[in-house]
Design a protein around this motif. Structure first.
Motif, PDB file in Angstrom:
ATOM      1  N   ARG A  60       0.712  -1.118   0.077  1.00  0.00           N
ATOM      2  CA  ARG A  60      -0.159  -0.164  -0.205  1.00  0.00           C
ATOM      3  C   ARG A  60       0.846   1.161   0.046  1.00  0.00           C
ATOM      4  N   ARG A  61       1.928   1.235   0.645  1.00  0.00           N
ATOM      5  CA  ARG A  61       2.838   2.432   0.877  1.00  0.00           C
ATOM      6  C   ARG A  61       3.517   2.733  -0.583  1.00  0.00           C
ATOM      7  N   ALA A  63       2.124   1.774  -3.426  1.00  0.00           N
ATOM      8  CA  ALA A  63       1.111   2.378  -4.086  1.00  0.00           C
ATOM      9  C   ALA A  63       0.711   3.606  -4.287  1.00  0.00           C
ATOM     10  N   THR A  64       0.746   4.096  -2.798  1.00  0.00           N
ATOM     11  CA  THR A  64       0.423   5.493  -2.283  1.00  0.00           C
ATOM     12  C   THR A  64       1.271   6.427  -2.909  1.00  0.00           C
ATOM     13  N   ILE A  65       2.670   6.113  -2.979  1.00  0.00           N
ATOM     14  CA  ILE A  65       3.662   6.919  -3.481  1.00  0.00           C
ATOM     15  C   ILE A  65       3.680   7.108  -4.863  1.00  0.00           C
ATOM     16  N   LEU A  66       3.329   6.172  -5.414  1.00  0.00           N
ATOM     17  CA  LEU A  66       3.559   6.149  -7.159  1.00  0.00           C
ATOM     18  C   LEU A  66       2.098   6.691  -7.677  1.00  0.00           C
ATOM     19  N   PHE A  67       0.989   6.511  -6.907  1.00  0.00           N
ATOM     20  CA  PHE A  67      -0.273   7.169  -7.443  1.00  0.00           C
ATOM     21  C   PHE A  67       0.093   8.663  -7.258  1.00  0.00           C
ATOM     22  N   ALA A  99      -8.280   6.903  -1.165  1.00  0.00           N
ATOM     23  CA  ALA A  99      -8.692   5.632  -0.387  1.00  0.00           C
ATOM     24  C   ALA A  99      -7.527   5.124   0.437  1.00  0.00           C
ATOM     25  N   LEU A 100      -6.414   5.216  -0.137  1.00  0.00           N
ATOM     26  CA  LEU A 100      -5.100   4.685   0.506  1.00  0.00           C
ATOM     27  C   LEU A 100      -4.836   5.711   1.825  1.00  0.00           C
ATOM     28  N   GLN A 101      -4.832   6.630   1.601  1.00  0.00           N
ATOM     29  CA  GLN A 101      -4.458   7.995   2.398  1.00  0.00           C
ATOM     30  C   GLN A 101      -5.453   8.051   3.412  1.00  0.00           C
ATOM     31  N   GLY A 104      -8.592   3.284   3.690  1.00  0.00           N
ATOM     32  CA  GLY A 104      -9.566   2.743   2.805  1.00  0.00           C
ATOM     33  C   GLY A 104      -9.211   1.723   1.986  1.00  0.00           C
ATOM     34  N   ASP A 105     -10.222   1.021   1.224  1.00  0.00           N
ATOM     35  CA  ASP A 105     -10.119   0.138   0.363  1.00  0.00           C
ATOM     36  C   ASP A 105      -9.857   0.680  -0.850  1.00  0.00           C
ATOM     37  N   PRO A 106      -8.825   0.710  -1.988  1.00  0.00           N
ATOM     38  CA  PRO A 106      -8.878   1.174  -3.041  1.00  0.00           C
ATOM     39  C   PRO A 106      -9.633   0.241  -4.178  1.00  0.00           C
ATOM     40  N   GLU A 107      -9.674  -0.943  -3.816  1.00  0.00           N
ATOM     41  CA  GLU A 107     -10.324  -1.882  -4.758  1.00  0.00           C
ATOM     42  C   GLU A 107     -11.763  -1.466  -4.776  1.00  0.00           C
TER      43      GLU A 107
END
Length: 118
Positions: A60-61, A63-67, A99-101, A104-107
């Motif tokens: 998740r971390r 993914a958050t950074i790259l988004f 959602a990640l921040q 929550g569930d990004p899916e």
């Protein structure tokens, strides 16, 4: 113009099929061969592909950074759309990031897709 390269269309198809790693590889090839400002657009797209791959692997971390980095590139004024609806793409990416921040569930959010405008 990377969108004139047949690999661009193939990368879009792979991305939209959820083949994140393969899409990343194709867009990265094009990215190496492209100059700014189109290069910035390609980098943003490939960062979303890698973020999706991170989500699949439970990172998740990462993914958050790259988004976040992808949105910074794609929303920068003067970034070419490469014939894609980057507005809708960025909206879906933003929803996943938020959602990640918020833990929550990004899916539960729409998966970003690459749609041609023409």
């Amino acid at each position: 113009m990377p969108q004139a390269d047949p690999r661009f269309q193939q990368g879009v198809e792979l991305f939209n099929a959820g083949e994140w790693y393969a899409a990343h590889d194709l867009f990265e090839e094009l990215w190496h061969e492209t100059a700014d400002p189109e290069r910035r657009s390609l980098q943003g797209i490939l960062q979303v592909a890698v973020a999706q791959l991170h989500l699949q692997r439970g990172n998740r971390r990462g993914a958050t950074i790259l988004f976040g980095e992808a949105l910074g590139r794609l929303k920068r004024p003067g970034t070419p759309d490469l014939g894609l609806n980057l507005h809708a793409f960025c909206q879906a990416t933003q929803q996943r990031l938020e959602a990640l921040q918020q833990d929550g569930d990004p899916e539960l959010c729409t998966v970003p897709v690459l749609e041609f405008t023409r």
